[in-house]
Design a protein around this motif. Structure first.
Motif, PDB file in Angstrom:
ATOM      1  N   ALA A 135       2.414  -6.506  -1.477  1.00 13.76           N
ATOM      2  CA  ALA A 135       2.084  -7.925  -1.305  1.00 13.76           C
ATOM      3  C   ALA A 135       0.594  -8.036  -1.050  1.00 13.76           C
ATOM      4  O   ALA A 135       0.131  -7.931   0.083  1.00 13.76           O
ATOM      5  CB  ALA A 135       2.900  -8.529  -0.165  1.00 13.76           C
ATOM      6  N   CYS A 136      -0.165  -8.212  -2.127  1.00 12.27           N
ATOM      7  CA  CYS A 136      -1.633  -8.202  -2.052  1.00 12.27           C
ATOM      8  C   CYS A 136      -2.178  -9.599  -1.856  1.00 12.27           C
ATOM      9  O   CYS A 136      -3.136  -9.811  -1.114  1.00 12.27           O
ATOM     10  CB  CYS A 136      -2.182  -7.589  -3.332  1.00 12.27           C
ATOM     11  SG  CYS A 136      -3.974  -7.522  -3.389  1.00 12.27           S
ATOM     12  N   GLY A 137      -1.570 -10.556  -2.537  1.00 12.21           N
ATOM     13  CA  GLY A 137      -2.023 -11.937  -2.426  1.00 12.21           C
ATOM     14  C   GLY A 137      -0.944 -12.867  -2.934  1.00 12.21           C
ATOM     15  O   GLY A 137       0.008 -12.430  -3.589  1.00 12.21           O
TER      16      GLY A 137
ATOM     17  N   VAL B 116       3.236 -11.869   5.660  1.00 13.94           N
ATOM     18  CA  VAL B 116       3.440 -10.451   5.343  1.00 13.94           C
ATOM     19  C   VAL B 116       2.132  -9.839   4.840  1.00 13.94           C
ATOM     20  O   VAL B 116       1.798  -8.705   5.165  1.00 13.94           O
ATOM     21  CB  VAL B 116       4.571 -10.290   4.300  1.00 13.94           C
ATOM     22  CG1 VAL B 116       4.662  -8.847   3.808  1.00 13.94           C
ATOM     23  CG2 VAL B 116       5.902 -10.746   4.891  1.00 13.94           C
TER      24      VAL B 116
ATOM     25  N   ILE C 185       8.820  -4.237   0.926  1.00 14.71           N
ATOM     26  CA  ILE C 185       7.742  -5.198   0.687  1.00 14.71           C
ATOM     27  C   ILE C 185       6.661  -4.896   1.712  1.00 14.71           C
ATOM     28  O   ILE C 185       6.909  -4.953   2.916  1.00 14.71           O
ATOM     29  CB  ILE C 185       8.226  -6.649   0.850  1.00 14.71           C
ATOM     30  CG1 ILE C 185       9.406  -6.936  -0.090  1.00 14.71           C
ATOM     31  CG2 ILE C 185       7.077  -7.629   0.577  1.00 14.71           C
ATOM     32  CD1 ILE C 185       9.967  -8.350   0.038  1.00 14.71           C
ATOM     33  N   LYS C 186       5.492  -4.547   1.237  1.00 17.01           N
ATOM     34  CA  LYS C 186       4.420  -4.148   2.151  1.00 17.01           C
ATOM     35  C   LYS C 186       3.194  -5.015   1.944  1.00 17.01           C
ATOM     36  O   LYS C 186       2.592  -5.028   0.869  1.00 17.01           O
ATOM     37  CB  LYS C 186       4.032  -2.681   1.914  1.00 17.01           C
ATOM     38  CG  LYS C 186       5.115  -1.678   2.295  1.00 17.01           C
ATOM     39  CD  LYS C 186       4.595  -0.266   2.126  1.00 17.01           C
ATOM     40  CE  LYS C 186       5.625   0.766   2.538  1.00 17.01           C
ATOM     41  NZ  LYS C 186       5.131   2.143   2.342  1.00 17.01           N
ATOM     42  N   GLY C 187       2.852  -5.755   2.983  1.00 17.90           N
ATOM     43  CA  GLY C 187       1.599  -6.481   2.961  1.00 17.90           C
ATOM     44  C   GLY C 187       0.475  -5.564   3.422  1.00 17.90           C
ATOM     45  O   GLY C 187       0.727  -4.561   4.091  1.00 17.90           O
ATOM     46  N   PHE C 188      -0.737  -5.917   3.067  1.00 19.45           N
ATOM     47  CA  PHE C 188      -1.836  -5.061   3.501  1.00 19.45           C
ATOM     48  C   PHE C 188      -3.156  -5.813   3.428  1.00 19.45           C
ATOM     49  O   PHE C 188      -3.318  -6.760   2.669  1.00 19.45           O
ATOM     50  CB  PHE C 188      -1.912  -3.779   2.672  1.00 19.45           C
ATOM     51  CG  PHE C 188      -2.299  -3.984   1.228  1.00 19.45           C
ATOM     52  CD1 PHE C 188      -1.409  -4.558   0.332  1.00 19.45           C
ATOM     53  CD2 PHE C 188      -3.548  -3.596   0.771  1.00 19.45           C
ATOM     54  CE1 PHE C 188      -1.767  -4.744  -0.998  1.00 19.45           C
ATOM     55  CE2 PHE C 188      -3.905  -3.780  -0.556  1.00 19.45           C
ATOM     56  CZ  PHE C 188      -3.007  -4.357  -1.440  1.00 19.45           C
TER      57      PHE C 188
ATOM     58  N   SER D 109      -0.244  -7.588   7.402  1.00 21.33           N
ATOM     59  CA  SER D 109       0.109  -6.228   6.960  1.00 21.33           C
ATOM     60  C   SER D 109       1.502  -5.836   7.441  1.00 21.33           C
ATOM     61  O   SER D 109       1.704  -4.749   7.993  1.00 21.33           O
ATOM     62  CB  SER D 109      -0.911  -5.204   7.458  1.00 21.33           C
ATOM     63  OG  SER D 109      -2.199  -5.488   6.965  1.00 21.33           O
TER      64      SER D 109
END
Lengths: 365, 365
Positions: free
Chosen positions: B273-275, A294, B301-304, A298
């Protein structure tokens, strides 16, 4: 009218694991059907009841889902769910004998609703009433229950059209040419998502639990392809159908399926978390181990409850009716006849026995 | 100049589990530093190197992260990471001897970059050069590395300011009065998120692995509260600090922490969700079991990956510099001196030994 001898479907106790026949009782009882003069209530004759997967949560002790909107049923009480009903008595000025309504009602023949403001009157202009209550065919056009603007809820909210519509269009922001994967492809939601995705110009593949449903997905709902997830290695199947990865996953099942799909998502992929039926009967939910994807891809995972999207109903109604009239949208229901078959119909949903949206017809009007 | 005798930090083989000293070698070797006349290259003197958690993924065999942007290191090769460097020779018309740059470079004293277009020249108007390279104090103002618009990347992209900025403001859409939880509260990202949340008028609580960092979170970064997650039952702590639930979780650790936090999120809560540093050294990532809460609470939930947000850099730069000048933003680094201490500095990050962003100073300029 003081009381009615009627059949009722009762939850005997909190359910553990998959619900089974012994968790329910079909009882015959006298129900007090008096609407006192000072009340503002209605007496409903229940016509159709929706078998919705979310009902499984209400069969568990509430401690298992703290902080959520889910309220447990009381053991020994009649099941409650969405239904289409006829008003046969009213002390509320807003309802008259003969009105048809939808909303939360009891799994029984007759139900007294002391606060009918929460019910929705069915405005069936141009739509035969029978369309709201289902018919003996397993296949029913969407407009059977196609007026969510005026009848938001019923099968088309909890697990139906609005969920499919807002989950796909609003949450997933699809673009023509994108790749879409839909689990439970023949369910009340999945079948619509597949059709919406094709209208959008996406490539869409679905999965289901039987060959019958796989074929229906392709021939009836127009999925580009579909596979039986019980017969194929999931990773290999996803790789085969999505060699370049998945842009949008409309998740109706959760668990191991979700975990594997995350591995096949493209960067910037979007996952609509609509339901997780594979998890509802487990004591301990399966773990999702691939969450780091995730971050590095991204991805977005968005859960939603369709009641937050009431402002979308008018838009959806216009969309759905137009496409129905143009013959571009179909809807398949799987109808069980009578309260005698209600508990087995509901149980069957958790084993994938339904082909299309499962509905119990209690009476014909 | 034909070759340079220099120190280099080499990855000996793919790492399993936590990286350890024996996975690395500090070797002394002659490096070919010839820039031929026909080339368009630069020779860099490396000044500072960032110890970034993501580097752990590059130490694993690539099969463990298919379909992602992560590329494994080659065993036997010099480590590569973000650094600040001085150009000491150039055959590229865009770079001159004496230029300072940042970008991916080797964990060694000197590095030849054959395609320096991917490096970023440091424009240090108004900012002393030493600010880019760190100083001997463990505490360094943000403007040490505060020009991501002109120097996007370096510590402030991979694990720093831009990640904190876009992750918090763009992905989490914070509102005044909302409740925010930040894990790794003293890390390069967490310390900034905490300060951003306070500027926004949020209530923010952080967690860290030592009392020193807990105290720093409160006294230096202005968190409303903080706790040592190793000393407290996590569920009880989250319930105590967020009796009404969490609106925004800025996740730097993943795993069991994420799983528990999901249970404490408010409806419509947002998770950046940064790390997931708690997972990077595990053979099998921990499972997230509470995903159904994502559905019923309408969570996102957002990864980037911060490189997708280059268009935000100018805005961030203006924001960061203004708040620095007003004394409203601080940044704490934890500096290790010399390549001799580089591998232990990097290893320490995975055990939470750093207090603030971990940086290796190779040379002073």
């Amino acid at each position: 009218m003081v009381s009615k001898q009627q059949k009722q479907v009762v939850l005997k106790d909190y359910v553990r694991g998959y619900p089974k026949e012994s968790d329910f009782e079909l009882r015959s009882s006298d129900t007090n059907c008096v609407l006192s003069n000072g009340s503002r209530a209605v007496l409903l004759k229940n016509l159709c009841l929706a078998c919705d997967p979310y009902m499984r949560h209400r069969m568990s002790d509430q401690v298992s889902h703290p902080g959520t909107i889910i309220k447990s049923y009381s053991p020994g009480s009649v099941l409650v769910g969405y239904g289409v009903c006829k008003v046969i008595q009213s002390t509320h000025p807003g309802f008259q004998e003969g009105d048809f309504v939808w909303g939360l009602t009891g799994w029984e023949e007759y139900t007294v609703i002391p606060n009918p403001e929460r019910l929705n009157k069915i405005s069936h202009t141009g739509v035969p009433l029978s369309y709201y209550t289902g018919n003996s065919s397993a296949e029913v056009k969407l407009y059977l229950t196609s007026e969510p603007a005026r009848v938001p809820g019923c099968w088309f909210t909890g697990t139906g059209g609005i969920a499919a519509y807002v989950g796909f269009y609003n949450l997933c922001s699809p673009k023509a040419g994108e790749t879409v994967y839909v689990s439970s492809a023949c369910g009340g939601v999945g079948q619509l998502v597949g059709q919406f995705a094709k209208m959008m110009g996406c490539y869409v593949v679905g999965s289901a639990s039987t060959e019958e449903k796989v074929n229906l997905s392709k021939t009836k709902f127009g999925f580009d392809d579909a596979f039986n997830y019980k017969e194929h290695d999931l990773a290999a199947a996803l790789k085969r159908y999505f060699p370049g990865g998945i842009d949008i996953y409309f998740d109706n099942v959760g668990g191991k399926m979700l975990d594997e799909v995350i591995m096949h998502m493209k960067p910037h992929g979007r996952i609509a978390a609509c339901g997780m039926i594979s998890q509802y009967n487990l004591e301990e939910p399966e773990g999702i181990h691939n969450m780091f994807n995730v971050v590095v891809k991204s991805l977005e995972i968005k859960g939603f409850v369709e009641t937050d999207f009431k402002h979308i109903y008018p838009e959806y109604l216009e969309f759905a009716i137009r496409h129905l009239q143009e013959g571009k949208l179909v809807y398949v229901e799987d109808i069980a006849e009578g309260l005698e078959n209600a508990s087995s119909a509901l149980i069957g949903v958790f084993h994938g026995r339904n082909v299309g949206k499962k509905v119990v017809r209690v009476a014909s009007g």
